[in-house]
Motif scaffolding. Structure first.
Motif, short mmCIF file in Angstrom:
data_model
loop_
_atom_site.label_atom_id
_atom_site.label_comp_id
_atom_site.label_asym_id
_atom_site.label_seq_id
_atom_site.Cartn_x
_atom_site.Cartn_y
_atom_site.Cartn_z
N LEU A 22 14.85 10.28 7.97
CA LEU A 22 15.84 9.72 7.05
C LEU A 22 15.35 9.70 5.61
CD1 LEU A 22 17.15 6.66 9.11
CD2 LEU A 22 18.15 8.95 8.93
N ALA A 23 14.07 9.42 5.40
CA ALA A 23 13.54 9.29 4.05
C ALA A 23 12.02 9.42 4.10
CB ALA A 23 13.94 7.95 3.44
N VAL A 24 11.43 9.63 2.92
CA VAL A 24 9.98 9.73 2.78
C VAL A 24 9.50 8.45 2.12
CG1 VAL A 24 8.07 11.05 1.83
CG2 VAL A 24 10.19 12.23 2.48
N ALA A 25 8.79 7.61 2.86
CA ALA A 25 8.29 6.35 2.30
C ALA A 25 7.24 6.64 1.24
CB ALA A 25 7.71 5.48 3.40
N THR A 26 7.29 5.91 0.13
CA THR A 26 6.32 6.09 -0.95
C THR A 26 5.54 4.81 -1.27
OG1 THR A 26 8.07 5.64 -2.57
CG2 THR A 26 7.62 7.97 -2.03
N ARG A 27 6.01 3.68 -0.79
CA ARG A 27 5.31 2.41 -1.00
C ARG A 27 5.84 1.42 0.05
NH1 ARG A 27 6.21 2.31 -5.67
NH2 ARG A 27 4.18 2.83 -6.59
N ILE A 28 4.93 0.65 0.66
CA ILE A 28 5.33 -0.23 1.76
C ILE A 28 4.68 -1.59 1.56
CG2 ILE A 28 5.24 -0.60 4.26
CD1 ILE A 28 4.92 2.60 4.36
N MET B 98 10.20 -1.67 0.94
CA MET B 98 9.83 -0.26 1.00
C MET B 98 10.46 0.49 -0.17
SD MET B 98 10.53 2.50 4.11
CE MET B 98 9.88 1.38 5.34
N ASP B 99 9.67 1.38 -0.77
CA ASP B 99 10.19 2.37 -1.71
C ASP B 99 10.17 3.70 -0.98
OD1 ASP B 99 10.06 0.25 -3.42
OD2 ASP B 99 8.46 1.08 -4.66
N ALA B 100 11.16 4.53 -1.22
CA ALA B 100 11.24 5.79 -0.49
C ALA B 100 12.08 6.79 -1.27
CB ALA B 100 11.83 5.57 0.90
N VAL B 101 11.97 8.05 -0.85
CA VAL B 101 12.79 9.13 -1.39
C VAL B 101 13.71 9.60 -0.27
CG1 VAL B 101 12.81 11.42 -2.40
CG2 VAL B 101 10.96 9.83 -2.97
N ALA C 273 0.84 -1.19 0.00
CA ALA C 273 0.00 0.00 0.00
C ALA C 273 0.88 1.25 0.00
CB ALA C 273 -0.93 0.01 1.21
N LEU C 274 0.29 2.36 -0.38
CA LEU C 274 0.98 3.65 -0.38
C LEU C 274 0.91 4.26 1.01
CD1 LEU C 274 -0.31 4.99 -3.82
CD2 LEU C 274 1.75 3.67 -3.32
N PRO C 275 1.82 5.17 1.34
CA PRO C 275 1.98 5.61 2.75
C PRO C 275 0.79 6.36 3.31
CG PRO C 275 3.29 6.97 1.28
CD PRO C 275 2.82 5.82 0.48
N GLY C 276 0.01 7.06 2.47
CA GLY C 276 -1.12 7.82 2.97
C GLY C 276 -2.37 6.98 3.19
N THR C 277 -2.28 5.67 2.96
CA THR C 277 -3.44 4.80 3.13
C THR C 277 -3.83 4.72 4.61
OG1 THR C 277 -2.56 3.46 1.32
CG2 THR C 277 -4.39 2.53 2.60
#
Length: 405
Positions: free
Chosen positions: A170-176, A134-137, A68-72
């Motif tokens: 450390l980072a901004v998660a974009t997909r978990i 995890m995907d992140a920026v 899911a995406l982080p704002g879910t």
């Protein structure tokens, strides 16, 4: 540039971070902001609102995996899992009501950033133990992908674990991607009444070490039990709670095992399935302290040390407490404007060590008191090196965990 950014894609989130890095403009990262009041006030003039990056992208019940995406919203994820008789076994607590917000507003990104866990942590671990990928920026404005969709895919597996619990510094998660587990068919709570804190610690330790497969253990002293009774829970006086989950006959058998182990000469009662789940949600979310003006701490200590820590503190100042994680998690409410940080951390050190986090306090107090447990020098140096690798310009949630970082 605007004060609030609300990206809808991973690439948009990356572009915001790149702009912030180039302009040396710090960002405060939020989802629904349900945990914004935990930690030091962030020293940033711009808000990166991740609530627009939401939705369940993949859910394979037969594979026990969800992406899911982080704002879910966590509530959305839990509803989808419940429809397939599955759950997030780490049962993340909902900080919303404790912090004066509505319940059910937390997001997946916030759960991962705070490494949340509920009362079953001793059995199932925390959020960190359930993250597969995890995907992140990063603070360098770089998108990276780590981990995978199955536990055996260990490529970069430790990287999501390092980011979990970093509070967005450390980072901004974009997909978990998470592993999920089957939900228990039923449950019941074995309730022992009338024990003092030390007796309860002994009983919980015995229960957790027994063959009864207790999934959670908590103790509510009289004041905390009274507070929950006022909220509709069937409690009277001090209550020691032992949670049993599984198939009905198994729960019944293990309940009787606990009666044999702990019930001789004691008052024993049983809380059935729906009431049991509601009671454990109240324990998990610290409902006993909701709606008060007290400062609230979470103390993590050895399970056998919790009662001693509270006894030492109660001898120095007014406070209320209750225990989760078989006594290893102490929720502590302190009236007044003095956080008592030095006294609390000294008591923990005197009783074998641990850490204390100030989870509810006004912003000025959170600016002046170490909200998170100060790290020993070697660990602080390691954390600084990690920060330098992920966010060398210090633009992500600066100041939230420690002053200036």
């Amino acid at each position: 540039m605007p004060d609030t950014f609300k990206p809808r894609t991973e690439e948009e989130a990356r572009d915001v971070v790149r702009w912030a890095m180039a302009e040396h403009e710090p960002l405060e990262i939020v989802g629904q902001a349900s945990k914004r009041a935990i930690g030091r006030p962030v020293q940033a003039g711009h808000l990166l609102d991740m609530s627009g990056l939401a939705g369940i992208e993949l859910y394979e019940p037969e594979e026990l995996v969800l992406t899911a995406l982080p704002g879910t919203p966590i509530a959305e994820i839990e509803a989808a899992l419940a429809a397939s008789n599955q759950e997030l076994a780490f049962d993340p607590l909902d900080y919303g009501p404790l912090l004066g917000n509505p319940a059910g507003q937390g997001t997946l990104g916030g759960v991962i950033a705070a490494n949340l866990a509920g009362s079953k942590r001793l059995k199932h671990g925390a959020a960190r133990d359930h993250v597969l990928g995890m995907d992140a920026v990063s603070g360098r404005g770089e998108i990276f992908h780590s981990g995978g969709r199955v536990v055996k895919n260990v490529t970069g597996y430790d990287l999501p674990r390092a980011l979990t619990g970093s509070w967005g510094t450390l980072a901004v998660a974009t997909r978990i991607t998470l592993k999920v587990l089957p939900r228990a068919q039923t449950e019941a709570t074995f309730l022992l009444s009338g024990l003092d804190d030390a007796e309860a610690a002994t009983a919980m330790t015995a229960a957790m070490g027994s063959s009864a497969e207790v999934s959670a253990a908590a103790h509510l002293p009289a004041a905390a039990a009274q507070d929950l009774a006022a909220r509709g829970h069937a409690l009277s006086g001090p209550a020691t709670l032992l949670r049993l989950e599984g198939f009905g006959p198994s729960v019944d058998y293990r309940f009787e095992r606990l009666r044999t182990l702990l019930g001789t000469g004691r008052s024993v009662s049983r809380v059935e399935a729906d009431a049991s789940r509601a009671l454990w949600r109240a324990v998990r979310d610290a409902d006993a302290f909701v709606g008060t003006d007290d400062l609230v701490w979470r103390l993590s200590v050895a399970p056998t040390a919790g009662a001693a820590v509270v006894a030492q503190l109660a001898g120095r100042f007014a406070c209320k407490a209750f225990y989760d994680w078989s006594g290893g998690l102490v929720w502590l409410a302190v009236p007044g404007a003095d956080a008592r940080a030095e006294a609390i951390r000294a008591a923990i050190a005197a009783c074998g060590g641990g850490h204390a986090t100030l989870v509810r306090a006004p912003a000025p107090l959170r600016s002046s008191v170490p909200v998170f447990q100060p790290q020993p020098a070697p660990l602080a140096a390691l954390a600084a090196r990690l920060k330098e690798q992920f966010d060398p310009h210090g633009i992500l949630n600066p100041g939230r965990m420690t002053a200036g970082h």
